[in-house]
Design an enzyme around this catalytic site. Structure first.
Site, mmCIF file in Angstrom:
data_model
loop_
_atom_site.group_PDB
_atom_site.id
_atom_site.type_symbol
_atom_site.label_atom_id
_atom_site.label_comp_id
_atom_site.label_asym_id
_atom_site.label_seq_id
_atom_site.Cartn_x
_atom_site.Cartn_y
_atom_site.Cartn_z
ATOM 1 N N ASP A 1 -0.234 -3.076 -3.419
ATOM 2 C CA ASP A 1 0.542 -3.199 -4.660
ATOM 3 C C ASP A 1 -0.208 -2.635 -5.866
ATOM 4 O O ASP A 1 -0.028 -3.104 -6.992
ATOM 5 C CB ASP A 1 0.931 -4.667 -4.926
ATOM 6 C CG ASP A 1 1.636 -5.300 -3.741
ATOM 7 O OD1 ASP A 1 2.592 -4.688 -3.233
ATOM 8 O OD2 ASP A 1 1.224 -6.401 -3.324
ATOM 9 N N HIS B 1 7.135 0.281 -1.865
ATOM 10 C CA HIS B 1 6.655 1.028 -3.019
ATOM 11 C C HIS B 1 7.855 1.423 -3.867
ATOM 12 O O HIS B 1 8.956 1.632 -3.363
ATOM 13 C CB HIS B 1 5.827 2.253 -2.615
ATOM 14 C CG HIS B 1 6.433 3.104 -1.537
ATOM 15 N ND1 HIS B 1 6.341 2.776 -0.196
ATOM 16 C CD2 HIS B 1 7.136 4.256 -1.588
ATOM 17 C CE1 HIS B 1 6.962 3.704 0.522
ATOM 18 N NE2 HIS B 1 7.456 4.608 -0.298
#
Length: 458
Positions: A12, A40
């Site tokens: 992340d 993503h």
């Protein structure tokens, strides 16, 4: 040439945005590990695209490759491709014939195993998408590969070998009745064969499968640029992460070679960019020495929301940064930047440059801290210890920086590095100095135009 994108923390970090940032100079973007557990987000022409399997570059019309180090759920893959097509895009995605396939029983077993682990507080924080069980079958030499979907005889042979084993695990090890599960067809050879043979037909009809190593090598030999895109991050690497709170593959730069079929020399001759979030986040259990506040069910020993130190600060960062899992929606644990972690990641992958994201999220704070070193059993450590048990005992030694104000970040991105507040620049330069690695890019917002580009790797 190649540029490899590696997450330097726990995932992340904003890898997709950096892939997108440098995407204009790229001909092919190849993912080298992971599956649809790795979400993503890419912002393109004002539109936000949330992906978990399609390579980020495919949004910009680049060829996207899922390498042999990936595990592929064809259901997810075609859902994402079809959704992108409905939104007016035409992604060109190629799949390595050597990539392993996530089958329905992998997802079921993933859920059963994680539920059992949760009863003893040993859960890893899996997304439940069958990633780990698929990699287990790969290592156990009983997996089904993408190339097998193209040959009905081979596919049936593989399924007739592995499915009875999985039924036996459910019934004899977990003492459950397959027929009473939510998806009993997940353990039915004929049902799996029909569905996945149809996926194979679509792969063939759309000419999607490739010998990834040969395809990428030929691309490079033609003078084209290839970006190798990692999923997750270094600290959940199966070998170099905080085991057992790890993924089942290698997000580090070494995985870019094994997961694509390119040689280590080819990968090493290119650039390796480590992606750094300006603070730290984590989804799931495991140590986090610089943690602020906590998340019930994830932070060890944290039983009631609101009881942790710096809870208000943690919530501020979480909300400002939108720190919730792209795939799961789970709140991420947050903490100050951890330099021992970054030193470890830099050594493991050999970063030639870094990209620092989310610098704007910390704006407005009076003070910003960094975990500069650890103390373990009275000894100061500059890098992470080898075992998770040792890491859990580490206490962070913090270095404090004066905070920086909110500014017009879009203007700052347009004007360049010198437009950043002085204290923000001091923070960036501290990270560069400690890692002995230059910051190629600094993200100050979610959009592609909200990143300060200091170096073009291609």
């Amino acid at each position: 040439m190649t540029v490899t994108i590696v997450g330097s923390q726990l995932g992340d970090e904003g890898k997709g945005g950096i892939v997108d940032l440098y995407g204009d100079d790229v001909d092919v973007v190849a993912r080298y590990q992971g599956g649809d557990n790795a979400g993503h987000t890419v912002v393109h022409e004002g539109e936000e695209y949330k992906l978990s399997l399609v390579p980020s570059g495919a949004i910009r019309g680049k060829v996207g490759v899922l390498g042999n180090g990936c595990v592929v759920n064809p259901r997810t893959l075609f859902d994402e491709i079809d959704t992108l097509q409905e939104r007016g895009l035409d992604p060109d995605v190629r799949i390595a014939e050597r990539a392993h396939v996530i089958l329905p029983f992998h997802r079921v077993l993933d859920g059963i195993e994680e539920e059992l682990k949760s009863e003893t507080d040993d859960e890893v924080g899996t997304t439940g998408r069958g990633i780990g069980p698929t990699y287990e079958d790969k290592a156990g030499r009983r997996g089904v590969r993408v190339g097998d979907l193209l040959d009905p005889d081979v596919l049936r042979e593989r399924l007739e070998y592995v499915v009875p084993q999985k039924r036996a695990v459910v019934e004899d090890v977990y003492d459950l009745d397959v027929d009473e599960l939510d998806d009993p067809d997940a353990f039915d050879v004929d049902a799996i064969f029909e569905e996945f043979r149809e996926f194979g037909r679509r792969f063939e009809a759309e000419d999607m499968t490739v010998n990834a190593g040969a395809f990428l090598s030929a691309t490079i030999d033609e003078g084209q640029n290839v970006m190798l895109e990692g999923a997750q991050g270094t600290i959940i690497d199966i070998d170099h992460g905080n085991y057992p709170y790890v993924t089942s593959s290698n997000p580090t730069a070494g995985g870019a070679a094994t997961g694509t079929g390119l040689s280590p020399g080819v990968v090493g001759d290119g650039e390796v960019i480590g992606i750094v979030k300006a603070y730290l986040t984590r989804v799931g259990s495991g140590p986090l020495p610089t943690e602020l506040g906590g998340v019930v069910g994830d932070t060890p020993g944290y039983d009631e929301q609101g009881e942790g130190e710096n809870e208000e600060l943690a919530n501020y960062i979480r909300e400002e940064g939108g720190e919730y899992g792209t795939v799961t929606g789970r709140p991420r644990r947050v903490g100050w930047l951890d330099l021992p972690m970054l030193r470890h990641s830099t050594r493991v992958s050999g970063f030639t440059g870094i990209a620092i994201n989310h610098l704007d999220v910390l704006a407005g704070l009076d003070e910003v801290k960094v975990g500069h070193t650890y103390t373990l059993d009275g000894e100061e450590l500059a890098s992470m210890p080898a075992t998770t048990e040792q890491w859990a005992k580490c206490e962070a030694n913090f270095r404090s920086f004066d905070g920086w104000p909110e500014v017009d970040w879009a203007d700052a991105a347009e004007e360049g590095y010198d437009a950043l507040p002085e204290n923000a620049k001091a923070y960036v330069e501290y990270i560069e100095s400690e890692l002995d690695t230059p910051a190629y890019a600094i993200g100050v917002g979610p959009g592609r135009g909200e990143t300060i580009v200091r170096e073009q790797p291609f």
